[in-house]
Design a protein around this motif. Structure first.
Motif, PDB file in Angstrom:
ATOM      1  N   GLN A 225       1.848   2.035  -3.537  1.00 11.38           N
ATOM      2  CA  GLN A 225       0.670   2.343  -4.366  1.00 11.38           C
ATOM      3  C   GLN A 225       0.098   3.718  -4.045  1.00 11.38           C
ATOM      4  O   GLN A 225      -0.277   4.465  -4.942  1.00 11.38           O
ATOM      5  CB  GLN A 225      -0.385   1.252  -4.179  1.00 11.38           C
ATOM      6  CG  GLN A 225       0.052  -0.054  -4.822  1.00 11.38           C
ATOM      7  CD  GLN A 225      -0.672  -1.260  -4.283  1.00 11.38           C
ATOM      8  OE1 GLN A 225      -1.768  -1.162  -3.758  1.00 11.38           O
ATOM      9  NE2 GLN A 225      -0.055  -2.423  -4.407  1.00 11.38           N
ATOM     10  N   SER A 226       0.020   4.075  -2.756  1.00 12.62           N
ATOM     11  CA  SER A 226      -0.544   5.396  -2.468  1.00 12.62           C
ATOM     12  C   SER A 226       0.419   6.494  -2.918  1.00 12.62           C
ATOM     13  O   SER A 226      -0.025   7.565  -3.347  1.00 12.62           O
ATOM     14  CB  SER A 226      -0.937   5.545  -0.998  1.00 12.62           C
ATOM     15  OG  SER A 226       0.170   5.401  -0.201  1.00 12.62           O
ATOM     16  N   TYR A 227       1.709   6.242  -2.920  1.00 10.05           N
ATOM     17  CA  TYR A 227       2.681   7.256  -3.364  1.00 10.05           C
ATOM     18  C   TYR A 227       2.621   7.452  -4.879  1.00 10.05           C
ATOM     19  O   TYR A 227       2.585   8.578  -5.362  1.00 10.05           O
ATOM     20  CB  TYR A 227       4.081   6.829  -2.929  1.00 10.05           C
ATOM     21  CG  TYR A 227       5.156   7.864  -3.113  1.00 10.05           C
ATOM     22  CD1 TYR A 227       5.307   8.906  -2.200  1.00 10.05           C
ATOM     23  CD2 TYR A 227       6.045   7.801  -4.186  1.00 10.05           C
ATOM     24  CE1 TYR A 227       6.307   9.856  -2.366  1.00 10.05           C
ATOM     25  CE2 TYR A 227       7.041   8.741  -4.362  1.00 10.05           C
ATOM     26  CZ  TYR A 227       7.174   9.766  -3.442  1.00 10.05           C
ATOM     27  OH  TYR A 227       8.167  10.715  -3.609  1.00 10.05           O
TER      28      TYR A 227
ATOM     29  N   THR B 266      -7.056  -1.762  -5.741  1.00 13.26           N
ATOM     30  CA  THR B 266      -5.970  -1.375  -6.648  1.00 13.26           C
ATOM     31  C   THR B 266      -5.388  -2.598  -7.341  1.00 13.26           C
ATOM     32  O   THR B 266      -5.110  -2.575  -8.543  1.00 13.26           O
ATOM     33  CB  THR B 266      -4.861  -0.635  -5.849  1.00 13.26           C
ATOM     34  OG1 THR B 266      -5.456   0.465  -5.167  1.00 13.26           O
ATOM     35  CG2 THR B 266      -3.763  -0.131  -6.759  1.00 13.26           C
TER      36      THR B 266
ATOM     37  N   LYS C 100      -1.709   7.129  -5.966  1.00 12.19           N
ATOM     38  CA  LYS C 100      -2.659   7.903  -5.150  1.00 12.19           C
ATOM     39  C   LYS C 100      -3.921   7.090  -4.842  1.00 12.19           C
ATOM     40  O   LYS C 100      -5.015   7.640  -4.742  1.00 12.19           O
ATOM     41  CB  LYS C 100      -3.076   9.235  -5.811  1.00 12.19           C
ATOM     42  CG  LYS C 100      -1.934  10.024  -6.397  1.00 12.19           C
ATOM     43  CD  LYS C 100      -1.017  10.561  -5.340  1.00 12.19           C
ATOM     44  CE  LYS C 100       0.178  11.292  -5.926  1.00 12.19           C
ATOM     45  NZ  LYS C 100       1.403  11.164  -5.180  1.00 12.19           N
ATOM     46  N   THR C 101      -3.791   5.773  -4.745  1.00 10.03           N
ATOM     47  CA  THR C 101      -4.947   4.927  -4.432  1.00 10.03           C
ATOM     48  C   THR C 101      -4.959   4.632  -2.933  1.00 10.03           C
ATOM     49  O   THR C 101      -3.936   4.739  -2.256  1.00 10.03           O
ATOM     50  CB  THR C 101      -4.902   3.604  -5.210  1.00 10.03           C
ATOM     51  OG1 THR C 101      -3.631   2.998  -5.001  1.00 10.03           O
ATOM     52  CG2 THR C 101      -5.106   3.826  -6.692  1.00 10.03           C
ATOM     53  N   ARG C 102      -6.139   4.220  -2.433  1.00 10.56           N
ATOM     54  CA  ARG C 102      -6.281   3.953  -0.999  1.00 10.56           C
ATOM     55  C   ARG C 102      -6.469   2.482  -0.700  1.00 10.56           C
ATOM     56  O   ARG C 102      -5.888   1.943   0.217  1.00 10.56           O
ATOM     57  CB  ARG C 102      -7.463   4.730  -0.454  1.00 10.56           C
ATOM     58  CG  ARG C 102      -7.158   6.207  -0.415  1.00 10.56           C
ATOM     59  CD  ARG C 102      -8.071   6.903   0.526  1.00 10.56           C
ATOM     60  NE  ARG C 102      -7.738   8.307   0.569  1.00 10.56           N
ATOM     61  CZ  ARG C 102      -8.521   9.208   1.074  1.00 10.56           C
ATOM     62  NH1 ARG C 102      -9.689   8.856   1.584  1.00 10.56           N
ATOM     63  NH2 ARG C 102      -8.174  10.458   1.100  1.00 10.56           N
ATOM     64  N   SER C 103      -7.374   1.812  -1.417  1.00  5.86           N
ATOM     65  CA  SER C 103      -7.658   0.424  -1.105  1.00  5.86           C
ATOM     66  C   SER C 103      -6.723  -0.497  -1.873  1.00  5.86           C
ATOM     67  O   SER C 103      -6.765  -0.552  -3.105  1.00  5.86           O
ATOM     68  CB  SER C 103      -9.108   0.089  -1.480  1.00  5.86           C
ATOM     69  OG  SER C 103      -9.256  -1.306  -1.638  1.00  5.86           O
TER      70      SER C 103
ATOM     71  N   GLY D  47       0.793  -1.225   0.000  1.00  3.15           N
ATOM     72  CA  GLY D  47       0.000   0.000   0.000  1.00  3.15           C
ATOM     73  C   GLY D  47       0.828   1.279   0.000  1.00  3.15           C
ATOM     74  O   GLY D  47       0.399   2.286  -0.567  1.00  3.15           O
ATOM     75  N   HIS D  48       1.999   1.276   0.609  1.00  2.00           N
ATOM     76  CA  HIS D  48       2.791   2.516   0.658  1.00  2.00           C
ATOM     77  C   HIS D  48       3.237   2.934  -0.745  1.00  2.00           C
ATOM     78  O   HIS D  48       3.124   4.107  -1.117  1.00  2.00           O
ATOM     79  CB  HIS D  48       4.005   2.345   1.568  1.00  2.00           C
ATOM     80  CG  HIS D  48       3.654   2.146   2.996  1.00  2.00           C
ATOM     81  ND1 HIS D  48       3.160   3.154   3.792  1.00  2.00           N
ATOM     82  CD2 HIS D  48       3.696   1.040   3.778  1.00  2.00           C
ATOM     83  CE1 HIS D  48       2.915   2.683   5.009  1.00  2.00           C
ATOM     84  NE2 HIS D  48       3.226   1.408   5.023  1.00  2.00           N
TER      85      HIS D  48
END
Ligand code: SF4
Length: 194
Positions: free
Chosen positions: A130-132, A142, A135-138, A127-128
């Protein structure tokens, strides 16, 4: 000295967040100017901090199994770049390792990726990453929508022991995502070189 080597030397000397690292700085990265596949993970665990060898643990074994990459190719910087979100072991929290240090990716990633002119595919592991980058959360959404992020990025769950539980809940991962991942990795590395 070639640009990638000079940058690796600069990273190895980094002390930017030394005060927040209980085991001290020991950046663990691998890349070379010809790396075609980039794997962006989280941060080294305590075993990798000790050995200095990235992904030399159970998570790494699982990642190699998912991707179909043998150890020789995995540890060849002419093929694979290993660039976590945090280059140093961040220490333990209440429920496992702490997150990657937030200073690290903004400080180094653009400079590292700029040296990788042959980059064909980037795996966003966990997740780290991917969010970087996305910009996704789940994480589950994703990964399920792995085809929606363009040819350059391929999101994956982090292959820790917890991924076994996650895979049981999400059987489409092994059925649909893993075969597509192996195919994408094989193409990025140039056919039968894995
Ligand atoms: S985690 Fe990154 S920013 Fe912090 S000391 Fe290590 S290399 Fe430097």
């Amino acid at each position: 000295m070639p640009r990638a080597e000079a940058l690796i030397d600069e990273i190895r000397a980094c002390r930017v967040c030394a005060g927040a690292l209980p085991a001290g700085p020991r950046p663990v990265v691998q890349f070379g100017p010809a790396s075609r596949l980039v794997i962006i993970g989280q941060a080294p665990g305590s075993r990798v901090h000790e050995s200095g060898v990235p992904w030399q643990d159970d998570s790494g074994n699982r990642l190699r199994e998912w991707t179909g990459i043998g150890s020789a190719a995995f540890y060849d910087p002419a093929m694979v770049a290993l660039v976590p979100m945090g280059f140093c072991y961040p220490g333990k929290g209440r429920s496992g390792d702490l997150p990657p240090r937030p200073e690290c990716a903004p400080l180094w990633h653009d400079r590292v990726l700029a040296t990788l002119k042959d980059r064909r595919l980037t795996l966003l592991v966990g997740g780290h990453a991917q969010s970087y980058y996305l910009k996704t959360r789940s994480l589950t959404d994703t990964v399920r929508d792995f085809r929606a992020h363009g040819a350059g990025f391929f999101p994956l769950p982090h292959p820790s022991w917890r991924s076994g539980i996650w895979m049981k809940r999400n059987p489409w991962f092994e059925r649909d995502v893993v075969p597509a991942l192996r195919d994408a990795v094989r193409r990025a590395l140039g056919g039968d070189r894995t």
